[in-house]
Motif scaffolding. Structure first.
Motif, PDB file in Angstrom:
ATOM      1  N   ARG A   1       0.833  -1.217   0.000  1.00 32.85           N
ATOM      2  CA  ARG A   1       0.000   0.000   0.000  1.00 32.85           C
ATOM      3  C   ARG A   1       0.859   1.254   0.000  1.00 32.85           C
ATOM      4  O   ARG A   1       0.581   2.213  -0.724  1.00 32.85           O
ATOM      5  CB  ARG A   1      -0.913  -0.003   1.235  1.00 32.85           C
ATOM      6  CG  ARG A   1      -2.028  -1.026   1.176  1.00 32.85           C
ATOM      7  CD  ARG A   1      -2.779  -1.056   2.493  1.00 32.85           C
ATOM      8  NE  ARG A   1      -3.835  -2.063   2.492  1.00 32.85           N
ATOM      9  CZ  ARG A   1      -4.496  -2.453   3.575  1.00 32.85           C
ATOM     10  NH1 ARG A   1      -4.209  -1.927   4.751  1.00 32.85           N
ATOM     11  NH2 ARG A   1      -5.437  -3.370   3.494  1.00 32.85           N
TER      12      ARG A   1
ATOM     13  N   GLY B   1     -10.429  -3.326   0.741  1.00 35.38           N
ATOM     14  CA  GLY B   1     -10.822  -1.995   0.304  1.00 35.38           C
ATOM     15  C   GLY B   1      -9.683  -1.001   0.241  1.00 35.38           C
ATOM     16  O   GLY B   1      -9.618  -0.176  -0.681  1.00 35.38           O
ATOM     17  N   GLU B   2      -8.753  -1.026   1.197  1.00 38.49           N
ATOM     18  CA  GLU B   2      -7.686  -0.021   1.229  1.00 38.49           C
ATOM     19  C   GLU B   2      -6.736  -0.167   0.049  1.00 38.49           C
ATOM     20  O   GLU B   2      -6.369   0.816  -0.599  1.00 38.49           O
ATOM     21  CB  GLU B   2      -6.924  -0.121   2.547  1.00 38.49           C
ATOM     22  CG  GLU B   2      -7.711   0.381   3.748  1.00 38.49           C
ATOM     23  CD  GLU B   2      -6.838   0.501   4.982  1.00 38.49           C
ATOM     24  OE1 GLU B   2      -5.735   1.054   4.874  1.00 38.49           O
ATOM     25  OE2 GLU B   2      -7.272   0.031   6.045  1.00 38.49           O
TER      26      GLU B   2
ATOM     27  N   ALA C   1      -8.506   0.815  -3.101  1.00 41.22           N
ATOM     28  CA  ALA C   1      -8.671   2.267  -3.184  1.00 41.22           C
ATOM     29  C   ALA C   1      -7.388   2.954  -3.623  1.00 41.22           C
ATOM     30  O   ALA C   1      -7.416   3.903  -4.417  1.00 41.22           O
ATOM     31  CB  ALA C   1      -9.120   2.808  -1.828  1.00 41.22           C
TER      32      ALA C   1
ATOM     33  N   GLU D   1     -18.083  -0.393   3.090  1.00 41.18           N
ATOM     34  CA  GLU D   1     -16.716  -0.418   3.612  1.00 41.18           C
ATOM     35  C   GLU D   1     -15.705  -0.078   2.520  1.00 41.18           C
ATOM     36  O   GLU D   1     -14.814   0.765   2.707  1.00 41.18           O
ATOM     37  CB  GLU D   1     -16.433  -1.808   4.189  1.00 41.18           C
ATOM     38  CG  GLU D   1     -15.056  -1.981   4.777  1.00 41.18           C
ATOM     39  CD  GLU D   1     -14.835  -3.397   5.275  1.00 41.18           C
ATOM     40  OE1 GLU D   1     -13.739  -3.940   5.030  1.00 41.18           O
ATOM     41  OE2 GLU D   1     -15.755  -3.963   5.900  1.00 41.18           O
TER      42      GLU D   1
ATOM     43  N   ALA E   1     -13.502   3.424   1.710  1.00 42.66           N
ATOM     44  CA  ALA E   1     -12.047   3.413   1.539  1.00 42.66           C
ATOM     45  C   ALA E   1     -11.646   4.161   0.270  1.00 42.66           C
ATOM     46  O   ALA E   1     -10.652   4.899   0.258  1.00 42.66           O
ATOM     47  CB  ALA E   1     -11.539   1.974   1.485  1.00 42.66           C
TER      48      ALA E   1
ATOM     49  N   ALA F   1      -9.529   7.762   0.064  1.00 44.56           N
ATOM     50  CA  ALA F   1      -8.207   7.775  -0.577  1.00 44.56           C
ATOM     51  C   ALA F   1      -7.942   9.051  -1.358  1.00 44.56           C
ATOM     52  O   ALA F   1      -6.787   9.442  -1.552  1.00 44.56           O
ATOM     53  CB  ALA F   1      -8.081   6.567  -1.513  1.00 44.56           C
TER      54      ALA F   1
ATOM     55  N   PRO G   1     -19.207   2.511   8.050  1.00 44.97           N
ATOM     56  CA  PRO G   1     -18.063   3.157   7.366  1.00 44.97           C
ATOM     57  C   PRO G   1     -18.168   4.668   7.243  1.00 44.97           C
ATOM     58  O   PRO G   1     -17.177   5.323   6.881  1.00 44.97           O
ATOM     59  CB  PRO G   1     -18.061   2.489   5.983  1.00 44.97           C
ATOM     60  CG  PRO G   1     -18.668   1.143   6.222  1.00 44.97           C
ATOM     61  CD  PRO G   1     -19.754   1.410   7.230  1.00 44.97           C
TER      62      PRO G   1
ATOM     63  N   THR H   1     -15.567   6.048   9.186  1.00 46.77           N
ATOM     64  CA  THR H   1     -14.260   6.031   8.519  1.00 46.77           C
ATOM     65  C   THR H   1     -14.058   7.310   7.718  1.00 46.77           C
ATOM     66  O   THR H   1     -12.974   7.910   7.723  1.00 46.77           O
ATOM     67  CB  THR H   1     -14.159   4.813   7.593  1.00 46.77           C
ATOM     68  OG1 THR H   1     -14.341   3.622   8.365  1.00 46.77           O
ATOM     69  CG2 THR H   1     -12.816   4.770   6.885  1.00 46.77           C
TER      70      THR H   1
ATOM     71  N   SER I   1     -11.138   9.998   8.353  1.00 45.41           N
ATOM     72  CA  SER I   1      -9.957   9.964   7.478  1.00 45.41           C
ATOM     73  C   SER I   1     -10.116  10.673   6.139  1.00 45.41           C
ATOM     74  O   SER I   1      -9.117  10.885   5.447  1.00 45.41           O
ATOM     75  CB  SER I   1      -9.555   8.509   7.223  1.00 45.41           C
ATOM     76  OG  SER I   1     -10.624   7.785   6.645  1.00 45.41           O
TER      77      SER I   1
END
Length: 843
Positions: A241, A272-273, A276, A339, A343, A347, A419, A422, A426
């Motif tokens: 990542r 997901g991360e 993304a 979720e 993400a 991003a 989410p 989230t 973030s």
């Protein structure tokens, strides 16, 4: 907050009840509890019966739905769409077979396992899709096939097999996959990987792996990334990542192939991360021509051929495939949709905006952003050819009305809103923050209660002010000073951001009654990594100590002493403990420590230990004999203020010794520390007579380069002028390089010289020097001329001295003050004609 609505539909071709819908309804008055409802239909719209099950905890929901689906499957029902896809598995078109196999994996009906295994045995070109679907279905009977495919050399087949092994939870197969992936790593990365623990995240290990990655050959770098992602684990995934997030050239030859592979793996894992990170990078690269042509090996058939890399077609295909993946999540795994979509939105960064041009706005060319967040925005017009969203007209810039929803799958967001936290914590793009805040406040006001401590802390630094306000409200609600949330406080205290530290300090102060009598918490808070927190905690402890029990004070003193006598992790880490020792526990520490132990703290301890030891030593007058003059003098000049103060206290208690020998104080007057100089000045002004230093001592003070010492020297010279040899004093001061001291000497002579010829004649040379100085001060000259004139007019002998000095000055014919000196000579001549004068020569 509860999941609600229809979650599954099933079908059978015959019988009185051919359709079944399974739905979830929250239990009124019981948060976190739900009921399941099974509705049976003869056909759509014609209900024949309803069954209810539960209530259940929301955490049990997935298992209960799976049990119901298995029971209905035993009655001959299959999930909606499964039967048609099973029929298409036998299509003569390889493309249709592949798509139907993938769809069966998404539908999730295990009735498809055997048909898929049968199709896999034929080893058609759709085999990779079949293996991926078997992995999604999670049936252990597919494990042998998945292991065999994971051992293939061809990337597409190997990837499908490896990810199926992972999805099936096949530990033995996964160990084989991991070993092969490690063997594919370039030698340098393989050695680095074997040297770290890949099962746990470690920042230092991650930094080491990044350094090795940067040194790899370009052709090997992204092969290493794909292999590490295949290995999996917190450390490997974190490295992938991080590299992909900062590596702008993922579209180049030897990189794009493996980037696509990682993207595919992320969709199979619903990671997901990682998805993304790559999706954002593809969106940004698609804004400008980025394709190249190179000879590369195909991941499909293994053949090397000249290929256009990251063409416009590829860009659009990947972007549309990314959105199709999200759509299928929303349909088949709605909890995962919110979720992964969150993400993706989190991003994007503010710098991803573009300048609006014509009918395009800042986000018009970010396809995935628009599909997720603005799909139903009536002000926008979507172009499926180039995947852009443009403004319909100038009126489209008008803000939307209250309650208008533009996001895709709003019902899914309502059913699975977790989410949204989230995004509040973030997301860096203000439009995303506004969407999340609007959704939470309008439809899920209870959601902030579920935020973790870290999420709440991150919300405090959000780019959207309303999010910060929401976090503050939840923080105030959650934090009860009488029963603090210690986990939340620990997270706030460990954060490096200034605004977060300010909140931590405020909360620490609010709940001080709950921890200032708890030694373990005192140690943790006073030893916090940030200086402001340490200082505040120490102040709060000091405020509470006067009311503490004697046993508690002694136990705390022993604990603080142990910390101070140990190594200091970093400069200043023990400052708070030193303050507590010095200002709150000196009595207890003096009872515990002997003089030798205190001296050991001063000699060998950390800075904080020296501070504490110095403060304790100051209360030990018996230490004077043991330490001796030279040791105390050195302590008084220490760079530790507390050690200097202890030396001051010891010296203050030894006045008799200093009266007999004030030389130590004379040495201290030129110390580099102002507090020590001031201490010496006060003693010399008071109980210790500076006259004992003699003329040399006072002149030495005036000779100092420090202004405060010179000032003190002038003060002492003035005070003791009559007791000293005034002529010698003034002569020596007149030779000083400082104009200030020379001016002082003139002022001293003029104001305090004794009457009579003897006193004046002894200073004849001094006055001559003052008038004939090569760097004359006009004020001094005028003062001396007027002084000599006045003293000469008192008697004849003094007139002789004044005439000689003034005559020499007049002879120089200096422009300044010539007339004043000449006037003085004339007046002296008129008063005393017999006195010799230079008036004739001047005339």
């Amino acid at each position: 907050m509860s999941v609600r609505g229809t979650v599954m539909r099933m079908f059978r071709p015959t019988g009185p009840e051919r359709l079944v819908a399974i739905s979830v309804e929250p239990l009124a008055g019981s948060p976190g509890r739900v009921t399941l409802k099974v509705q049976r239909f003869f056909r759509r719209g014609k209900l024949t019966g309803t069954e209810a099950y539960g209530p259940f905890a929301e955490t049990e929901l997935a298992g209960r739905i799976a049990d119901l689906a298995d029971d209905l499957a035993a009655e001959g029902y299959t999930r909606a769409g499964a039967r048609a896809m099973l029929d298409r598995l036998n299509s003569p078109s390889a493309r249709k077979r592949a798509l139907s196999a993938l769809r069966l994996g998404w539908i999730g009906d295990r009735v498809a396992v055997d048909p898929l295994l049968d199709r896999a045995a034929l080893e058609g070109t759709e085999l990779s899709c079949v293996v991926e679907s078997l992995g999604r279905l999670g049936d252990a009977t597919a494990a042998p096939l998945a292991r065999a495919e994971a051992a293939r050399k061809l990337l597409s087949r190997r990837r499908a097999g490896a990810e199926a092994v992972r999805a099936l939870g096949d530990a033995v197969g996964m160990a084989e996959v991991t070993q092969r992936a490690i063997e594919r790593l370039p030698q340098a990365m393989r050695d680095a990987w074997k040297a770290v623990d890949g099962s746990a995240f470690d920042e230092d290990a991650l930094t080491d792996l990044e350094a090795v990655f940067a040194l790899l050959d370009v052709k090997e770098q992204f092969l290493a990334l794909d292999s590490l992602y295949e290995i999996g684990g917190p450390l490997a995934v974190a490295l992938v990542r991080r590299v992909l997030a900062v590596h702008a050239d993922i579209h180049r030859p030897h990189r794009w192939r493996y980037t696509k592979s990682i993207l595919r793996r992320s969709t199979l894992r619903d990671d997901g991360e990682t998805f993304a990170v790559i999706a954002r990078r593809v969106e940004l690269l698609s804004r400008k021509p980025a394709s190249t042509v190179a000879v590369v090996k195909s991941g499909l058939d293994g053949q090397s051929r000249q290929t256009r890399i990251f063409s416009t077609y590829t860009q659009r295909h990947v972007r549309k495939t990314a959105w199709r993946y999200l759509e299928r999540l929303a349909r088949y795994r709605p909890a995962k949709y919110t979720e992964v979509a969150a993400a993706v939105l989190a991003a994007f960064r503010p710098e991803d905006r573009e300048l609006p041009r014509g009918s395009s706005d800042e986000w018009s060319r970010v396809y995935l952003f628009n599909r997720i967040l603005r799909r139903f925005d009536g002000r926008l017009l979507f172009n499926p050819k180039n995947l852009t969203s443009t403004l319909r007209s100038a009126k489209s810039k008008i803000p939307l009305g209250q309650g208008v929803r533009t996001e895709s799958f709003p019902a899914v967001w309502d059913s699975y809103p977790r989410p949204l936290l989230t995004l509040l914590a973030s997301a860096k793009v203000i439009e995303v923050q506004q969407f999340a805040h609007r959704s939470v406040t309008a439809r899920h006001p209870e959601l902030p209660r579920l935020a973790t401590a870290k999420e709440l802390v991150d919300m405090l630094t959000a780019v959207y002010p309303d999010t910060v306000e929401l976090a503050l409200q939840e923080l105030d609600r959650r934090f009860d000073p009488s029963n603090p949330d210690w986990a939340l406080l620990d997270v706030l205290m460990s954060d490096e951001r200034e605004v977060i530290r300010e909140h931590a300090v405020a909360l620490l102060t609010r709940c001080s009654d709950q921890w200032t009598h708890d030694i373990e918490r005192i140690v943790r808070f006073v030893g916090a990594p940030e200086a402001l927190l340490r200082s505040t905690a120490a102040s709060l402890v000091l405020a509470a100590l006067p009311t503490s029990d004697a046993w508690f004070r002694r136990e705390l003193a022993e604990r603080v002493l142990g910390i101070l006598q140990g190594p200091e992790p970093s400069e200043g880490a023990h400052d708070g403990f030193a303050r507590i020792a010095r200002d709150g526990l000196s009595e207890e520490l003096n009872a515990i420590l002997g003089l030798d132990e205190i001296l050991a703290m001063i000699d060998k301890g950390s800075t904080a230990a020296k501070v504490a030891g110095g403060s304790l030593l100051g209360s030990r007058p018996e230490a004077v004999e043991l330490l001796g003059t030279e040791r105390i003098l050195a302590m008084a000049m220490s760079d530790i203020a507390a050690v200097r103060q202890s030396a001051h206290a010891l010296l203050g208690a030894s006045v008799a010794r200093l009266k007999a020998d004030p030389s130590m104080l004379f040495a201290l007057t030129d110390c580099e520390w102002k507090d020590t100089r001031s201490f010496a000045f006060e003693l010399l002004r008071g109980p210790v007579d500076v006259a004992a230093l003699g003329l040399d001592g006072i002149v030495g003070l005036c000779d100092s380069n420090r202004e405060d010492v010179q000032s003190f020297g002038r003060e002492m010279a003035l005070k003791h002028f009559d007791a000293l040899d005034s002529a010698e004093l003034l002569h020596r001061l007149a030779e000083h390089p400082s104009a200030v001291i020379r001016r002082f000497a003139v002022d001293l002579a003029v104001a305090h010289l004794k009457e009579g010829f003897v006193a004046l004649s002894r200073l004849e040379a001094f006055f001559r020097r003052a008038l004939l100085d090569v760097l004359p001060d006009r004020r001094e000259k005028r003062l001396v001329v007027e002084f000599l004139r006045d003293r000469g007019l008192r008697d004849e002998r003094q007139a002789e001295v004044a005439s000689r000095v003034l005559g020499e000055f007049v002879r120089t014919r200096g422009k300044a003050d010539f007339e004043l000196a000449l006037d003085a000579l004339v007046r002296l001549k008129l008063e005393y004609p017999q006195v010799e004068s230079m008036l004739g020569a001047v005339a």
